[in-house]
Design an enzyme around this catalytic site. Structure first.
Site, PDB file in Angstrom:
ATOM      1  N   CYS A   1      -5.954   4.030  20.686  1.00 20.31           N
ATOM      2  CA  CYS A   1      -5.987   2.641  21.573  1.00 20.31           C
ATOM      3  C   CYS A   1      -4.669   2.050  21.298  1.00 20.31           C
ATOM      4  O   CYS A   1      -4.491   0.930  22.090  1.00 20.31           O
ATOM      5  CB  CYS A   1      -7.116   1.675  21.185  1.00 20.31           C
ATOM      6  SG  CYS A   1      -6.943   1.110  19.694  1.00 20.31           S
TER       7      CYS A   1
ATOM      8  N   ALA B   1     -10.471   6.831 -22.034  1.00 21.08           N
ATOM      9  CA  ALA B   1     -11.403   7.658 -21.181  1.00 21.08           C
ATOM     10  C   ALA B   1     -10.921   9.248 -21.547  1.00 21.08           C
ATOM     11  O   ALA B   1     -11.791  10.173 -21.495  1.00 21.08           O
ATOM     12  CB  ALA B   1     -11.573   7.284 -19.845  1.00 21.08           C
TER      13      ALA B   1
ATOM     14  N   HIS C   1     -14.773   1.750  -2.620  1.00 21.40           N
ATOM     15  CA  HIS C   1     -13.638   0.734  -2.169  1.00 21.40           C
ATOM     16  C   HIS C   1     -12.576   1.457  -1.315  1.00 21.40           C
ATOM     17  O   HIS C   1     -11.620   0.934  -0.848  1.00 21.40           O
ATOM     18  CB  HIS C   1     -12.978   0.197  -3.182  1.00 21.40           C
ATOM     19  CG  HIS C   1     -13.931  -0.736  -4.005  1.00 21.40           C
ATOM     20  ND1 HIS C   1     -13.423  -1.372  -5.334  1.00 21.40           N
ATOM     21  CD2 HIS C   1     -14.979  -1.308  -3.938  1.00 21.40           C
ATOM     22  CE1 HIS C   1     -14.386  -2.014  -5.789  1.00 21.40           C
ATOM     23  NE2 HIS C   1     -15.531  -2.020  -5.061  1.00 21.40           N
TER      24      HIS C   1
ATOM     25  N   ASN D   1     -12.118   3.440  -7.620  1.00 16.96           N
ATOM     26  CA  ASN D   1     -10.770   3.825  -7.185  1.00 16.96           C
ATOM     27  C   ASN D   1     -10.422   4.265  -5.847  1.00 16.96           C
ATOM     28  O   ASN D   1     -11.240   4.576  -5.284  1.00 16.96           O
ATOM     29  CB  ASN D   1     -10.298   4.749  -8.355  1.00 16.96           C
ATOM     30  CG  ASN D   1     -10.506   4.210  -9.715  1.00 16.96           C
ATOM     31  OD1 ASN D   1     -10.437   2.971 -10.092  1.00 16.96           O
ATOM     32  ND2 ASN D   1     -10.319   5.019 -10.595  1.00 16.96           N
ATOM     33  N   VAL D   2      -9.373   4.123  -5.401  1.00 21.17           N
ATOM     34  CA  VAL D   2      -8.756   4.282  -4.081  1.00 21.17           C
ATOM     35  C   VAL D   2      -7.839   5.372  -4.261  1.00 21.17           C
ATOM     36  O   VAL D   2      -7.234   5.487  -3.152  1.00 21.17           O
ATOM     37  CB  VAL D   2      -8.230   3.096  -3.272  1.00 21.17           C
ATOM     38  CG1 VAL D   2      -9.378   2.054  -3.122  1.00 21.17           C
ATOM     39  CG2 VAL D   2      -7.176   2.269  -3.959  1.00 21.17           C
TER      40      VAL D   2
ATOM     41  N   THR E   1     -14.183   0.609 -16.366  1.00 19.53           N
ATOM     42  CA  THR E   1     -14.393  -0.605 -15.432  1.00 19.53           C
ATOM     43  C   THR E   1     -14.585  -1.813 -16.244  1.00 19.53           C
ATOM     44  O   THR E   1     -15.284  -1.980 -17.152  1.00 19.53           O
ATOM     45  CB  THR E   1     -15.349  -0.497 -14.391  1.00 19.53           C
ATOM     46  OG1 THR E   1     -15.599  -1.441 -13.354  1.00 19.53           O
ATOM     47  CG2 THR E   1     -16.584   0.210 -14.999  1.00 19.53           C
ATOM     48  N   SER E   2     -13.927  -2.869 -15.799  1.00 15.88           N
ATOM     49  CA  SER E   2     -14.093  -4.364 -16.417  1.00 15.88           C
ATOM     50  C   SER E   2     -15.404  -4.868 -16.132  1.00 15.88           C
ATOM     51  O   SER E   2     -15.895  -5.949 -17.111  1.00 15.88           O
ATOM     52  CB  SER E   2     -13.008  -5.251 -16.107  1.00 15.88           C
ATOM     53  OG  SER E   2     -13.207  -5.418 -14.663  1.00 15.88           O
TER      54      SER E   2
ATOM     55  N   ASN F   1     -14.826   2.270 -22.612  1.00 16.20           N
ATOM     56  CA  ASN F   1     -13.588   1.449 -22.533  1.00 16.20           C
ATOM     57  C   ASN F   1     -12.973   1.114 -23.615  1.00 16.20           C
ATOM     58  O   ASN F   1     -13.765   0.646 -24.617  1.00 16.20           O
ATOM     59  CB  ASN F   1     -14.217   0.163 -21.713  1.00 16.20           C
ATOM     60  CG  ASN F   1     -13.264  -0.908 -20.890  1.00 16.20           C
ATOM     61  OD1 ASN F   1     -12.083  -0.999 -21.539  1.00 16.20           O
ATOM     62  ND2 ASN F   1     -13.608  -1.262 -19.875  1.00 16.20           N
TER      63      ASN F   1
ATOM     64  N   TYR G   1       0.836  -1.074   0.084  1.00 14.40           N
ATOM     65  CA  TYR G   1      -0.021   0.033  -0.029  1.00 14.40           C
ATOM     66  C   TYR G   1       1.016   1.190   0.009  1.00 14.40           C
ATOM     67  O   TYR G   1       0.436   2.261  -0.653  1.00 14.40           O
ATOM     68  CB  TYR G   1      -0.855  -0.028   1.160  1.00 14.40           C
ATOM     69  CG  TYR G   1      -2.260  -0.863   0.847  1.00 14.40           C
ATOM     70  CD1 TYR G   1      -2.952  -0.399   0.073  1.00 14.40           C
ATOM     71  CD2 TYR G   1      -2.312  -2.163   1.254  1.00 14.40           C
ATOM     72  CE1 TYR G   1      -4.200  -0.938  -0.567  1.00 14.40           C
ATOM     73  CE2 TYR G   1      -3.521  -3.031   0.724  1.00 14.40           C
ATOM     74  CZ  TYR G   1      -4.526  -2.260  -0.159  1.00 14.40           C
ATOM     75  OH  TYR G   1      -5.480  -3.258  -0.504  1.00 14.40           O
TER      76      TYR G   1
HETATM   77  P1  NAD Z   1     -10.179  -3.733 -13.863  1.00 13.37           P
HETATM   78  O1  NAD Z   1      -8.704  -3.658 -13.464  1.00 13.37           O
HETATM   79  O2  NAD Z   1     -10.786  -4.598 -13.644  1.00 13.37           O
HETATM   80  O3  NAD Z   1     -10.560  -2.978 -15.100  1.00 13.37           O
HETATM   81  C1  NAD Z   1     -10.055  -1.785 -15.595  1.00 13.37           C
HETATM   82  C2  NAD Z   1     -10.700  -1.630 -16.783  1.00 13.37           C
HETATM   83  O4  NAD Z   1     -10.392  -0.322 -17.589  1.00 13.37           O
HETATM   84  C3  NAD Z   1     -10.392  -2.647 -18.159  1.00 13.37           C
HETATM   85  O5  NAD Z   1     -11.690  -3.048 -18.557  1.00 13.37           O
HETATM   86  C4  NAD Z   1      -9.632  -1.955 -19.260  1.00 13.37           C
HETATM   87  O6  NAD Z   1     -10.097  -2.305 -20.371  1.00 13.37           O
HETATM   88  C5  NAD Z   1     -10.146  -0.428 -18.821  1.00 13.37           C
HETATM   89  N1  NAD Z   1      -9.082   0.645 -19.417  1.00 13.37           N
HETATM   90  C6  NAD Z   1      -7.973   0.420 -19.494  1.00 13.37           C
HETATM   91  N2  NAD Z   1      -7.245   1.750 -19.737  1.00 13.37           N
HETATM   92  C7  NAD Z   1      -8.388   2.447 -19.858  1.00 13.37           C
HETATM   93  C8  NAD Z   1      -8.514   3.899 -20.519  1.00 13.37           C
HETATM   94  N3  NAD Z   1      -7.434   4.644 -20.641  1.00 13.37           N
HETATM   95  N4  NAD Z   1      -9.589   4.549 -20.379  1.00 13.37           N
HETATM   96  C9  NAD Z   1     -10.915   3.761 -20.082  1.00 13.37           C
HETATM   97  N5  NAD Z   1     -10.798   2.508 -19.540  1.00 13.37           N
HETATM   98  C10 NAD Z   1      -9.431   1.861 -19.834  1.00 13.37           C
HETATM   99  O7  NAD Z   1     -10.637  -2.353 -12.745  1.00 13.37           O
HETATM  100  P2  NAD Z   1     -11.830  -2.200 -12.021  1.00 13.37           P
HETATM  101  O8  NAD Z   1     -13.167  -2.705 -12.770  1.00 13.37           O
HETATM  102  O9  NAD Z   1     -11.655  -0.784 -11.311  1.00 13.37           O
HETATM  103  O10 NAD Z   1     -11.687  -3.215 -10.822  1.00 13.37           O
HETATM  104  C11 NAD Z   1     -10.623  -3.641 -10.067  1.00 13.37           C
HETATM  105  C12 NAD Z   1     -10.399  -3.336  -8.760  1.00 13.37           C
HETATM  106  O11 NAD Z   1      -9.185  -2.805  -8.576  1.00 13.37           O
HETATM  107  C13 NAD Z   1     -11.524  -2.048  -8.076  1.00 13.37           C
HETATM  108  O12 NAD Z   1     -12.050  -2.677  -7.138  1.00 13.37           O
HETATM  109  C14 NAD Z   1     -10.277  -1.093  -7.695  1.00 13.37           C
HETATM  110  O13 NAD Z   1     -10.722  -0.528  -6.228  1.00 13.37           O
HETATM  111  C15 NAD Z   1      -8.913  -1.526  -7.793  1.00 13.37           C
HETATM  112  N6  NAD Z   1      -8.057  -0.862  -8.316  1.00 13.37           N
HETATM  113  C16 NAD Z   1      -7.942   0.332  -8.088  1.00 13.37           C
HETATM  114  C17 NAD Z   1      -6.914   1.240  -8.712  1.00 13.37           C
HETATM  115  C18 NAD Z   1      -7.061   2.666  -8.483  1.00 13.37           C
HETATM  116  O14 NAD Z   1      -7.537   3.237  -7.547  1.00 13.37           O
HETATM  117  N7  NAD Z   1      -6.514   3.685  -9.467  1.00 13.37           N
HETATM  118  C19 NAD Z   1      -5.901   0.557  -9.345  1.00 13.37           C
HETATM  119  C20 NAD Z   1      -6.029  -0.561  -9.573  1.00 13.37           C
HETATM  120  C21 NAD Z   1      -6.746  -1.290  -8.970  1.00 13.37           C
END
Ligand code: NAD
Length: 245
Positions: free
Chosen positions: A150, A231, A119, A102-103, A188-189, A213, A67
């Site tokens: 604590c 995006a 998340h 996203n976090v 998002t996937s 996407n 982290y």
């Molecule tokens: P995912 O990794 O499952 O999917 C990411 C999606 O983004 C894919 O479908 C991909 O094709 C698409 N993508 C890639 N580049 C892109 C772009 N330039 N524009 C638009 N889309 C694009 O991510 P998810 O669906 O968010 O789920 C995974 C988990 O991972 C989440 O719960 C999230 O909390 C966590 N996560 C967060 C971060 C962050 O905060 N930046 C980074 C990694 C993972």
């Protein structure tokens, strides 16, 4: 990119818009999605081996190191044009809700105000005993962070695999999906529940659903507005097309 005129007009007159974002919206800021993390020094671990209660119990130092590394990446990154376009959209639409998986806090850094973090956040830690939260905790000179009230161990305030989402955030997200006129699913996937169901909830309630996407997801067949584009390219173009002034 050819943006259909009916979508432009729908957005121009829309009073309520909800947006769900995932890791893809931050990819153009240089923050890898989980599926794109193969190049990092953490590539030998699957995210499930680091982002789970069992992993933290087994080796809290390893989890905190991961982290800390992710927070460092985020601190070095800047919001990209996709984050900026969503902040701009918020300023134009009376009722705008941004739901993010996203976090990384990049939406807030781009100026988004009404953000639901499904998340959690890399920027917060949470007491493992009392659930109180703290900003910016990390390993300090290799010491695990502890609660100043604590003394118990702190953990990252993020939702791990196998954990439930914060109830208030999920309720706000479902409400937004149910009440919006236009729902965006961006970067998002659609593999991680319950967020993956939100676009379908919006469709069921009659919202126009827009997907952005570069890779096809299962949602694409349910909407005429699925755009295979990054995006950071598509969203600024859309905002310019809807509000050209
Ligand atoms: P995912 O990794 O499952 O999917 C990411 C999606 O983004 C894919 O479908 C991909 O094709 C698409 N993508 C890639 N580049 C892109 C772009 N330039 N524009 C638009 N889309 C694009 O991510 P998810 O669906 O968010 O789920 C995974 C988990 O991972 C989440 O719960 C999230 O909390 C966590 N996560 C967060 C971060 C962050 O905060 N930046 C980074 C990694 C993972």
């Amino acid at each position: 990119m050819n943006i259909p005129q009916p979508l432009i007009e729908k957005l121009r007159s829309a009073r309520s818009v909800a947006v769900l974002t995932g890791a893809g919206v931050s990819a153009e800021s240089g923050i890898p999605t989980f599926r794109d993390s193969q190049n990092s020094l953490w590539a030998k671990y699957r995210p499930e081996e680091l982002a789970s209660p069992a992993a933290f119990q087994r080796d809290p130092r390893l989890v905190w190191e991961w982290y800390d590394w992710r927070l460092q990446l985020v601190n070095q990154a800047s919001p990209n044009p996709a984050h900026a376009a969503l902040a701009e959209m918020e300023a134009r639409i009376p009722d705008f809700r941004l739901i993010t998986q996203n976090v990384d806090g990049l939406h807030q850094r781009a100026g988004s105000q009404n953000v639901v973090e499904l998340h959690g956040s890399l920027r917060r830690a949470r007491c493992t005993q009392e659930q109180c939260t703290f900003e910016h905790s990390s390993l300090i000179e290799d010491q695990l962070p502890t609660c100043s009230n604590c003394g118990a161990l702190l953990r990252p305030d993020v939702v791990w695999f196998g954990e439930t989402l914060p109830a208030a955030a999920l309720a706000a997200a479902v409400e937004a999906a149910h009440s919006c006129e236009v729902f965006f699913s961006v970067g998002t996937s659609g593999m991680v529940e319950p967020a993956a169901s939100l676009p379908y909830e919006a469709l069921r309630r009659g919202a126009v659903v827009v997907e952005v996407n570069p890779l096809p997801t299962p949602l694409a067949v349910y909407t005429p507005y699925s755009f295979a584009a990054p995006a950071g390219v598509f969203l600024p173009e859309l905002v310019r097309a809807v509000w050209p002034d």
